[in-house]
Write a protein that holds these residues in place. Sequence first.
Motif, mmCIF file in Angstrom:
data_model
loop_
_atom_site.group_PDB
_atom_site.id
_atom_site.type_symbol
_atom_site.label_atom_id
_atom_site.label_comp_id
_atom_site.label_asym_id
_atom_site.label_seq_id
_atom_site.Cartn_x
_atom_site.Cartn_y
_atom_site.Cartn_z
ATOM 1 N N ALA A 91 0.852 -1.164 -0.348
ATOM 2 C CA ALA A 91 -0.139 0.621 -0.258
ATOM 3 C C ALA A 91 0.867 1.250 -0.262
ATOM 4 O O ALA A 91 0.315 2.329 -0.491
ATOM 5 C CB ALA A 91 -1.083 0.283 0.726
ATOM 6 N N VAL A 92 1.863 0.994 1.038
ATOM 7 C CA VAL A 92 2.859 2.567 0.681
ATOM 8 C C VAL A 92 3.100 3.193 -0.343
ATOM 9 O O VAL A 92 3.091 4.380 -1.215
ATOM 10 C CB VAL A 92 4.393 2.280 1.666
ATOM 11 N N GLN A 93 4.069 1.541 -1.299
ATOM 12 C CA GLN A 93 4.311 1.407 -2.343
ATOM 13 C C GLN A 93 3.227 1.886 -3.769
ATOM 14 O O GLN A 93 3.789 3.046 -4.454
ATOM 15 C CB GLN A 93 4.401 0.199 -3.046
ATOM 16 N N ASP A 94 2.350 1.935 -3.233
ATOM 17 C CA ASP A 94 1.333 2.252 -4.539
ATOM 18 C C ASP A 94 0.912 3.893 -4.515
ATOM 19 O O ASP A 94 0.902 4.125 -5.240
ATOM 20 C CB ASP A 94 -0.253 1.350 -4.036
ATOM 21 N N TYR A 95 0.676 4.113 -2.987
ATOM 22 C CA TYR A 95 0.880 5.536 -2.425
ATOM 23 C C TYR A 95 1.836 6.463 -3.120
ATOM 24 O O TYR A 95 1.062 7.079 -4.006
ATOM 25 C CB TYR A 95 0.292 5.769 -0.876
ATOM 26 N N GLN A 96 3.073 5.894 -3.194
ATOM 27 C CA GLN A 96 4.095 6.700 -3.666
ATOM 28 C C GLN A 96 4.092 7.181 -4.884
ATOM 29 O O GLN A 96 4.033 8.076 -5.751
ATOM 30 C CB GLN A 96 5.595 5.862 -2.734
ATOM 31 N N GLN A 97 3.048 6.080 -5.636
ATOM 32 C CA GLN A 97 3.404 5.867 -6.975
ATOM 33 C C GLN A 97 1.833 6.361 -7.637
ATOM 34 O O GLN A 97 2.230 7.532 -7.993
ATOM 35 C CB GLN A 97 3.247 4.628 -7.900
ATOM 36 N N SER A 127 -7.933 7.620 -1.530
ATOM 37 C CA SER A 127 -8.253 6.560 -1.751
ATOM 38 C C SER A 127 -7.415 5.821 -1.362
ATOM 39 O O SER A 127 -7.278 4.430 -0.839
ATOM 40 C CB SER A 127 -9.547 6.272 -2.963
ATOM 41 N N ILE A 128 -6.299 6.197 -1.642
ATOM 42 C CA ILE A 128 -5.041 5.099 -1.467
ATOM 43 C C ILE A 128 -4.281 5.342 0.201
ATOM 44 O O ILE A 128 -4.081 4.228 0.714
ATOM 45 C CB ILE A 128 -4.202 5.027 -2.435
ATOM 46 N N ARG A 129 -4.005 6.213 -0.208
ATOM 47 C CA ARG A 129 -4.146 6.864 1.383
ATOM 48 C C ARG A 129 -4.509 6.213 2.724
ATOM 49 O O ARG A 129 -3.705 5.540 3.276
ATOM 50 C CB ARG A 129 -3.867 8.285 1.413
ATOM 51 N N ASP A 130 -5.733 6.296 1.940
ATOM 52 C CA ASP A 130 -6.894 6.081 3.145
ATOM 53 C C ASP A 130 -6.794 4.195 3.902
ATOM 54 O O ASP A 130 -6.396 3.603 4.204
ATOM 55 C CB ASP A 130 -8.253 5.839 3.318
ATOM 56 N N GLY A 131 -6.559 3.723 2.298
ATOM 57 C CA GLY A 131 -6.674 2.099 2.607
ATOM 58 C C GLY A 131 -4.692 2.266 3.355
ATOM 59 O O GLY A 131 -4.812 1.296 4.077
ATOM 60 N N MET A 132 -3.512 2.615 3.169
ATOM 61 C CA MET A 132 -2.481 2.158 3.943
ATOM 62 C C MET A 132 -2.439 2.764 5.140
ATOM 63 O O MET A 132 -1.973 2.011 5.844
ATOM 64 C CB MET A 132 -1.467 3.250 3.424
ATOM 65 N N ILE A 133 -3.532 3.977 6.004
ATOM 66 C CA ILE A 133 -3.402 4.531 7.026
ATOM 67 C C ILE A 133 -4.706 2.602 7.998
ATOM 68 O O ILE A 133 -3.999 2.415 8.364
ATOM 69 C CB ILE A 133 -4.601 5.934 6.819
ATOM 70 N N ALA A 171 0.019 9.187 6.941
ATOM 71 C CA ALA A 171 0.218 8.485 5.704
ATOM 72 C C ALA A 171 2.029 8.824 5.693
ATOM 73 O O ALA A 171 2.701 8.470 5.779
ATOM 74 C CB ALA A 171 -0.461 8.923 4.688
ATOM 75 N N GLN A 172 2.319 10.203 6.074
ATOM 76 C CA GLN A 172 4.117 10.793 5.706
ATOM 77 C C GLN A 172 4.802 10.064 6.940
ATOM 78 O O GLN A 172 6.260 9.088 6.865
ATOM 79 C CB GLN A 172 4.007 11.302 5.924
ATOM 80 N N ARG A 173 4.004 9.833 8.126
ATOM 81 C CA ARG A 173 4.748 9.148 8.989
ATOM 82 C C ARG A 173 5.517 7.695 8.720
ATOM 83 O O ARG A 173 6.033 6.849 9.234
ATOM 84 C CB ARG A 173 4.558 8.597 10.776
#
Length: 129
Positions: A21-27, A32-38, A109-111
């Motif tokens: 998820a972190v990799q997806d959010y970076q890309q 919506s990806i950020r929220d899933g990552m959290i 998300a950044q942390r």
Amino acid sequence: MSPHKTKRENFIRAVARLDAAVQDYQQYHMESIRDGMIQRFEFSFELAWKALKEYMTEQGVSDLQFPKQILQEAYAAGLIDDQAVWLEMLRARNSMSHIYDDELAAKIAQRIDAVFLPVLQSLVQFFKS
């Protein structure tokens, strides 16, 4: 397979999913990806302290009930390296579980990307060894 081993294996799989998820959010850098990552961070963290509790119980440490207490004991036992970061993760998980704030979500998300994921991955390596 013992239930304790299952908790650790579930934690290891959860961190791998968080990493994806972190990799997806970076890309893609989409909310919506950020929220899933959290959300993946929240359940990865939850599994982390529960796996630590089970591990310490197997090692003869008893009377562990609460996440903060477990993290403090894990730090004292040398199972985790940076107690302050683990307690920060606990606060982040608690704040996102109870109140959703877009600005706070962006900070967390950044942390997750910069600090929390590597710390969780370090615990994965401990459990794999």
